[in-house]
Design an enzyme around this catalytic site. Structure first.
Site, short mmCIF file in Angstrom:
data_model
loop_
_atom_site.label_atom_id
_atom_site.label_comp_id
_atom_site.label_asym_id
_atom_site.label_seq_id
_atom_site.Cartn_x
_atom_site.Cartn_y
_atom_site.Cartn_z
N ASP A 194 4.06 25.23 144.20
CA ASP A 194 4.54 25.52 143.03
C ASP A 194 5.35 26.67 143.00
OD1 ASP A 194 4.18 25.99 140.31
OD2 ASP A 194 2.51 27.22 140.42
N CYS A 239 -6.02 5.23 134.74
CA CYS A 239 -6.68 5.72 133.59
C CYS A 239 -7.59 4.67 132.53
CB CYS A 239 -5.82 6.65 132.82
SG CYS A 239 -5.35 8.06 133.37
N CYS A 282 -9.01 4.81 128.79
CA CYS A 282 -9.77 6.10 128.58
C CYS A 282 -8.84 6.91 128.03
CB CYS A 282 -10.26 6.77 129.78
SG CYS A 282 -10.98 8.38 129.84
N CYS A 337 -9.22 12.76 127.58
CA CYS A 337 -8.57 14.23 127.42
C CYS A 337 -7.68 14.41 126.15
CB CYS A 337 -7.35 14.15 128.76
SG CYS A 337 -6.40 12.77 129.09
N CYS A 343 -8.39 17.79 123.98
CA CYS A 343 -7.88 18.86 124.02
C CYS A 343 -7.86 19.85 122.64
CB CYS A 343 -6.29 18.33 124.22
SG CYS A 343 -5.12 19.79 124.29
N CYS A 390 -0.42 24.56 124.30
CA CYS A 390 -1.44 24.52 125.39
C CYS A 390 -1.87 25.85 125.53
CB CYS A 390 -0.70 23.93 126.43
SG CYS A 390 -1.87 24.06 128.12
N CYS A 430 -7.72 27.08 130.54
CA CYS A 430 -8.51 26.10 129.84
C CYS A 430 -9.37 25.07 130.42
CB CYS A 430 -7.50 25.05 128.75
SG CYS A 430 -8.53 24.27 127.62
N CYS A 480 -9.16 19.19 129.62
CA CYS A 480 -8.58 17.94 129.78
C CYS A 480 -8.93 17.36 131.29
CB CYS A 480 -7.10 18.07 129.58
SG CYS A 480 -6.07 18.92 130.91
N CYS A 514 -12.52 14.62 132.16
CA CYS A 514 -12.13 13.43 132.92
C CYS A 514 -13.08 12.73 133.56
CB CYS A 514 -10.85 13.90 133.74
SG CYS A 514 -10.20 12.17 134.69
#
Length: 313
Positions: free
Chosen positions: A136, A191, A194, A197, A201, A217, A244, A247, A251
């Site tokens: 990152d 996924c 599904c 998420c 949110c 967000c 947060c 999401c 899962c």
């Protein structure tokens, strides 16, 4: 000589990484159109730096001349001990020591061990190649390269999901001129039908599959955003102080999450004992003490106070 790709993965495991894969360097042209559209629609909000270094972002050769491989790793940060319910929520990734320091140091040691092993097999340092490490910390598509390296798939919530392990992982990369004998294949998206998420949110920031509008967000608004949180989103902040996680928490793949083995990611007693009343009177000195070496400092003292003012009573 030992099989190089297998050796690298074994060395990564010894350094404590939970997953490792290797992708061949190539231009990520398939990502460019989606990324450009995301920028054009302003979904990056105030993160103007996302507009920079476009050519490098889509080709790691801009980071390391002659790069042939991207070694991707994942490091679990899922906490064993979580903050009590009466303490405002802090994203799990920020519980312990700033991950930039921890992951980079592990990557540095991993690269040193790779070079050492190559020398043992008779290769000189000049032949062994050059490399740069990232977590990152550069314009590189981390989730994309982790997917290309076969570590996991990118879910509808935009997070990298490792099957039967979940998504609570830091990612890191070694971009290198070293060429290996075998490269990994990307995983298929798992996924299915599904949409938990997307539905969970709190602000509707997940506007579609793998489409995140940062301006709505709560993670962006409580961490990266400068200035006041818009009233509509502030009204949905609830008990969220920093980040947060919603999401990820909903899962189904995260039912496989297990606590991290990294001591440096464990929350301090000062953090675990933090009270909402204490936060409302938080001084700069207390902020520096409680969040020393923490990623929470990304929001800065003033940003944290702004969020505190918006917390649900």
């Amino acid at each position: 000589m030992r099989k190089l790709s297998t050796l690298i993965k074994e060395l990564a495991r010894r350094q404590g990484f939970d997953a490792c894969g290797i992708a061949r360097v190539a231009s990520a042209d398939t990502e460019a159109a989606c990324f450009d559209r995301w920028l054009a629609e302003g979904c990056h909000s105030g993160m103007k730096y996302m507009e920079n270094h476009r050519d490098i972002r889509f080709n790691p050769e801009g980071l390391v001349e002659g790069a042939r491989s991207v070694i991707s790793v994942a490091l679990n940060y899922y906490p064993e001990k979580k903050l009590p319910a009466d303490i405002p929520h802090i994203a799990y990734y920020a519980y312990g020591k700033d991950y930039h320091q921890v992951v980079k140091e592990k990557l540095r040691r991993l690269w040193e061990s790779i070079l050492s092993s190559l020398q043992e097999d008779g290769m000189t340092l000049e032949e062994a190649s050059s490399a740069r490490i990232f977590t990152d910390s550069a314009p590189i598509l981390e989730r994309y390269w982790a997917w290309k390296a076969g570590i996991g798939f990118i879910g509808k919530n935009t997070n990298l999901i490792i099957p039967r392990k979940g998504s609570f992982f830091f990612l890191g990369e070694i971009v290198t001129t070293l060429e290996v004998d075998e490269y990994d294949e990307p995983q298929k998206n798992r996924c299915g039908n599904c949409t938990r998420c997307l539905k969970a949110c709190p602000t509707g920031a997940l506007e579609g599959e793998q489409r995140l509008n940062a301006s709505r967000c709560l993670s962006y608004l409580t961490i990266e955003h400068k200035g006041e949180i818009p009233a509509e989103q502030a009204g949905k902040l609830g008990n969220r102080l920093y980040g947060c996680d919603t999401c990820q928490l909903v899962c189904p793949w995260n039912r496989f999450a297990v606590p991290t083995k990294e001591d440096e990611f464990r929350p301090s007693e000062a953090l675990l004992s933090l009270k909402k009343e204490q936060l409302r009177m938080l001084t700069k000195e207390e902020y520096n003490r409680i969040f020393a070496h923490s990623a929470v400092k990304r929001a800065k003292y003033e940003g944290l106070l702004r969020t505190i003012r918006n917390l649900k009573e």
